[in-house]
Enzyme design. Structure first.
Site, PDB file in Angstrom:
ATOM      1  N   HIS A   1      16.889   7.645-120.297  1.00 26.48           N
ATOM      2  CA  HIS A   1      18.255   7.978-119.912  1.00 26.48           C
ATOM      3  C   HIS A   1      19.034   8.591-121.071  1.00 26.48           C
ATOM      4  CE1 HIS A   1      18.279   3.891-121.612  1.00 26.48           C
ATOM      5  NE2 HIS A   1      19.523   4.136-121.985  1.00 26.48           N
TER       6      HIS A   1
ATOM      7  N   GLU B   1      25.059   4.181-128.281  1.00 27.41           N
ATOM      8  CA  GLU B   1      24.494   2.854-128.054  1.00 27.41           C
ATOM      9  C   GLU B   1      23.958   2.305-129.379  1.00 27.41           C
ATOM     10  OE1 GLU B   1      22.252   2.460-124.029  1.00 27.41           O
ATOM     11  OE2 GLU B   1      20.804   2.138-125.600  1.00 27.41           O
TER      12      GLU B   1
ATOM     13  N   HIS C   1      21.440   5.022-130.698  1.00 28.48           N
ATOM     14  CA  HIS C   1      21.212   6.214-129.886  1.00 28.48           C
ATOM     15  C   HIS C   1      22.578   6.840-129.626  1.00 28.48           C
ATOM     16  CE1 HIS C   1      17.588   3.705-128.831  1.00 28.48           C
ATOM     17  NE2 HIS C   1      17.040   4.836-129.208  1.00 28.48           N
TER      18      HIS C   1
ATOM     19  N   HIS D   1      16.536   8.538-124.510  1.00 26.43           N
ATOM     20  CA  HIS D   1      15.750   7.436-125.059  1.00 26.43           C
ATOM     21  C   HIS D   1      15.304   6.520-123.924  1.00 26.43           C
ATOM     22  CE1 HIS D   1      19.908   6.031-124.928  1.00 26.43           C
ATOM     23  NE2 HIS D   1      19.426   4.789-124.812  1.00 26.43           N
TER      24      HIS D   1
ATOM     25  N   HIS E   1      17.702  -0.302-111.646  1.00 25.06           N
ATOM     26  CA  HIS E   1      18.006  -0.976-112.904  1.00 25.06           C
ATOM     27  C   HIS E   1      19.505  -0.846-113.168  1.00 25.06           C
ATOM     28  CE1 HIS E   1      16.751  -2.400-116.930  1.00 25.06           C
ATOM     29  NE2 HIS E   1      17.870  -1.808-117.281  1.00 25.06           N
TER      30      HIS E   1
HETATM   31 FE   LIG Z   1      20.069   3.090-123.699  1.00 26.31          FE
END
Ligand SMILES: [Fe+2]
Length: 268
Positions: free
Chosen positions: A205, A211, A235, A241, A162
């Site tokens: 992560h 974020e 976050h 999260h 990802h």
């Molecule tokens: Fe994130």
């Protein structure tokens, strides 16, 4: 001045009448989520729809009208640096947000008296106002930037794993530390997510950057129910999260189905 940033959400139900705002502190990145903004600046007028963004550099006088009535959205303010396009690195010459897609305001000025016209100026985090009897938009000019997010050319993994969200950076406000920006403006536009041996939503992560997320329209692949247009999440850095339970279960089911289809195809 040090480098830092503030994020805001705005809700507006009234156009700015006979007044203008000026931010002497930082640059504004404005992201409407509902309702267009007609922004009059000293460099002309911008009509900014949801799905587009606008940057108002510090020191510019501007006034906002709401042609669609009540409006809401997101704003980021950065201090001590300016937004720029990210280096494309191995992507090459073209990709992500292309410089040619950034638009300029429509040149516009007015030269007439406005008794009681108020300029509200933000300086050092405080608001000051001054009254004048003429429009501040009496300058003939044309430079400025706004950008239609649908022009963004996203990149992604083509085999496995990802991608980090920074792969979708539209604009960045860099620091002296490579790989750590003061603020990256990142979007997750409609795109294909296709990979092998990879759990498609973001894995759990922790980030070295905080974020803040908003949703303009559609859904977010890592939060099936609880994240609606106009909402926001934060976050902070190094806070773990990831996707919610429903998103995890749906993706887990799809992954199992993919494996079964591949097994059936290879045995037939
Ligand atoms: Fe994130």
């Amino acid at each position: 001045m040090g480098k830092y940033y503030i994020t805001y959400r705005y809700n507006a139900n009234k156009s700015m009448d006979n007044c203008a705002f000026c931010n002497a502190d930082g640059d504004f990145l404005i992201v409407p989520q509902q309702g267009r903004l007609l922004i009059t600046t000293e460099c002309g007028r911008l009509k900014v729809s949801p799905g587009e963004i606008a940057i108002i550099p510090h020191g510019f006088r501007f006034s906002v009208n709401l042609p669609d009535g009540p409006s809401r959205g997101y704003v980021a303010e950065i201090f001590g640096t300016h937004f720029q396009l990210p280096d494309l690195g191995p992507i090459g010459a073209n990709g992500l947000a292309s410089p040619r897609d950034f638009l300029v305001p429509t040149a516009w000025f007015e030269d007439k008296s406005y008794p009681g016209y108020t300029i509200v100026q933000k300086f050092g985090g405080e608001l000051f106002d001054a009254v004048q009897d003429f429009s501040p938009f009496n300058v003939v000019a044309w430079h400025g930037n706004y950008y239609d997010l649908s022009k963004f050319c996203p990149y992604n993994t083509v085999l496995f794993d990802h991608s980090d969200p920074s792969i979708n950076t539209v604009l960045t406000a860099p620091t002296d530390k490579p790989g750590v920006a003061l603020l990256d403006f990142v979007i997750f536009p409609p795109r294909w997510l296709v990979a092998e041996h990879t759990f498609l939503p973001p894995y759990y992560h922790r980030n070295c950057m905080s974020e803040f997320m908003g949703l303009i329209h559609g859904g977010y692949e890592a939060n099936a129910d609880g994240f609606l247009p106009g909402g926001a999440s934060l976050h902070n850095c190094m806070t773990p999260h990831g996707p919610d339970t429903k998103s995890y279960e749906v993706c887990f089911f799809l992954t199992i189905m993919q494996v079964l289809i591949l097994v059936c195809a290879s045995s037939s």
